[in-house]
Design a protein around this motif. Structure first.
Motif, PDB file in Angstrom:
ATOM      1  N   VAL A 153      30.980  34.435  31.276  1.00  0.00           N
ATOM      2  CA  VAL A 153      30.527  33.386  32.195  1.00  0.00           C
ATOM      3  C   VAL A 153      29.143  33.774  32.690  1.00  0.00           C
ATOM      4  O   VAL A 153      28.952  34.895  33.188  1.00  0.00           O
ATOM      5  CB  VAL A 153      31.477  33.231  33.401  1.00  0.00           C
ATOM      6  CG1 VAL A 153      30.978  32.128  34.340  1.00  0.00           C
ATOM      7  CG2 VAL A 153      32.900  32.936  32.938  1.00  0.00           C
TER       8      VAL A 153
ATOM      9  N   GLY B  45      29.856  30.005  39.045  1.00  0.00           N
ATOM     10  CA  GLY B  45      30.045  30.954  37.954  1.00  0.00           C
ATOM     11  C   GLY B  45      31.088  32.002  38.299  1.00  0.00           C
ATOM     12  O   GLY B  45      32.025  32.256  37.529  1.00  0.00           O
ATOM     13  N   ALA B  46      30.951  32.608  39.470  1.00  0.00           N
ATOM     14  CA  ALA B  46      31.905  33.638  39.893  1.00  0.00           C
ATOM     15  C   ALA B  46      33.300  33.047  40.013  1.00  0.00           C
ATOM     16  O   ALA B  46      34.292  33.681  39.618  1.00  0.00           O
ATOM     17  CB  ALA B  46      31.449  34.239  41.226  1.00  0.00           C
TER      18      ALA B  46
ATOM     19  N   ALA C 217      34.841  32.803  36.589  1.00  0.00           N
ATOM     20  CA  ALA C 217      35.206  34.120  36.048  1.00  0.00           C
ATOM     21  C   ALA C 217      36.482  34.635  36.715  1.00  0.00           C
ATOM     22  O   ALA C 217      37.381  35.156  36.047  1.00  0.00           O
ATOM     23  CB  ALA C 217      34.054  35.102  36.251  1.00  0.00           C
TER      24      ALA C 217
ATOM     25  N   PHE D 236      31.086  38.627  33.669  1.00  0.00           N
ATOM     26  CA  PHE D 236      30.232  37.696  34.409  1.00  0.00           C
ATOM     27  C   PHE D 236      28.805  38.215  34.375  1.00  0.00           C
ATOM     28  O   PHE D 236      28.564  39.412  34.625  1.00  0.00           O
ATOM     29  CB  PHE D 236      30.716  37.573  35.861  1.00  0.00           C
ATOM     30  CG  PHE D 236      29.786  36.754  36.714  1.00  0.00           C
ATOM     31  CD1 PHE D 236      29.738  35.378  36.576  1.00  0.00           C
ATOM     32  CD2 PHE D 236      28.948  37.361  37.632  1.00  0.00           C
ATOM     33  CE1 PHE D 236      28.861  34.616  37.338  1.00  0.00           C
ATOM     34  CE2 PHE D 236      28.074  36.611  38.404  1.00  0.00           C
ATOM     35  CZ  PHE D 236      28.030  35.229  38.253  1.00  0.00           C
TER      36      PHE D 236
END
Ligand code: ATP
Length: 333
Positions: free
Chosen positions: A27, A62-63, A66, A78
């Motif tokens: 990711v 994004g986090a 992930a 990530f």
């Protein structure tokens, strides 16, 4: 160099355990500290309102993706940027605790990404995002990620980092033959649309689908189209002939999702019926789960069938990451 040690020394790479380039799912995207205050009502311009205690949660699309994948058992790395402030180390530690490989997280001098969130008595959010270090993940970062992009089965991207960076990473994935999942959130897309042909799938919610389906000069009111017709229109190509994604997933909240694979017919996958408590981050849970199942080799339809269960589970508890399920918490379809 660790995330903490990176302070004042430019972008360093987190000396985490495991190697990012070995992960099945990579990711690339944003990581934020969500600063949340409950208020009786949102302040008007120039006004001060007293709220409750500050709560600080890890976030960023994004986090979130992930972490959603890692909770479900994924091997996931990530790649992103945190700042040299206290939030930066807190965010990296949080990802690591969830089993996400953070060896591709760099530290930029200055603040981390932050979302300032106030929630009023009716549960309505007002959110201001300061991208901070996320905004400094420029297209030049893509070169250093090349080995990881090549080795990953799937690379998953969203739009809280510079769009030019997203486009450059997609082009490299295209050359490497790595499958790309692009979540068009938060839209609209502000880079050349030629890279859309690499999306497999492009993931949009109903609102983002309006932007994605817009065809300049066409005159048809997009909002008048049924979701399935919007999905068909995106798959026919929108801004340019070569802007057709390889596949598409349109999420519909409680109604589940529609997917179209290549020239195939649209398939509607209903979501499990659950009692919704808080829908924050449901889309990220959905996309993280989807990308992971695709990395495992599932068909698009099977991956969507799994992802609607992850999205549904995420709405049954408060917050984004705190609500993300382990496999035993997935509702049945
Ligand atoms: P958000 O912005 O709230 O994170 P989103 O707008 O990107 O979400 P949605 O389409 O609202 O995305 O939701 C994503 C997925 O989560 C849906 O496809 C569905 O699987 C699940 N989901 C969302 N809301 C519900 C609900 N009320 N009941 C069951 N599942 C839901």
């Amino acid at each position: 160099m660790s995330a903490d040690q990176g302070a004042g020394h430019g972008a360093g790479h987190e000396a985490g355990h495991g190697a990012g380039h070995e992960a099945g799912l990579l990711v690339v995207g944003s990581v934020n500290a969500d600063l949340v205050v409950r208020v009786p009502r949102h302040p008007r311009p120039g006004e001060t309102v007293l709220g409750g205690d500050l709560a600080v949660h890890p976030g960023g699309k994004g986090a979130n993706q992930a972490v959603a994948a890692a909770r479900l058992g994924a091997q996931v790395a990530f790649a992103g940027r945190v700042g040299s402030d206290a939030h930066g180390s807190m965010l990296v530690d949080g990802l690591r605790r969830d089993g996400v490989d953070v060896s591709l997280v760099g530290t930029e001098p200055g603040p981390s990404g932050v979302a300032l969130i106030t929630v009023d008595g009716r549960g309505e959010n007002a959110i201001t995002v300061s991208p901070g270090a996320n905004g400094r993940l420029g297209p030049d970062a893509a070169e250093a990620l090349e080995p990881a992009l090549r080795a990953a089965a799937v690379v998953s991207l969203q739009l809280e980092i510079p769009h030019e960076t997203v486009a450059e990473i997609m082009r490299r994935c295209g050359r490497a033959g790595t499958r790309v999942v692009l979540n068009l959130s938060p839209g609209p897309w502000a880079a050349p649309t030629d890279v859309w042909r690499l999306c497999d799938p492009l993931v949009v919610n109903e609102h983002e689908a309006l932007d994605a389906a817009a065809r300049p000069g066409d005159g048809t009111a997009e909002s008048a189209l049924a979701p399935v017709d919007r999905a068909r229109r995106i798959m026919r190509g929108t801004h340019a002939v070569d802007a057709r994604p390889r596949s598409l997933v349109l999420t519909l909240g409680a109604a589940g999702a529609i997917c179209i694979d290549g020239d195939g017919e649209p398939a509607h996958v209903p979501a499990p019926a659950v009692e919704a408590v808080d829908t924050t981050g449901a889309g990220d849970a959905f996309t993280g789960a989807l990308a992971w199942r695709l990395a495992c080799g599932d068909s698009l339809l099977d991956a969507v069938r799994y992802a609607v269960r992850a999205g549904a589970a995420a709405v049954t508890a408060e917050g984004a990451q705190p609500s993300y399920p382990t496999p035993d918490r997935l509702p049945l379809l």
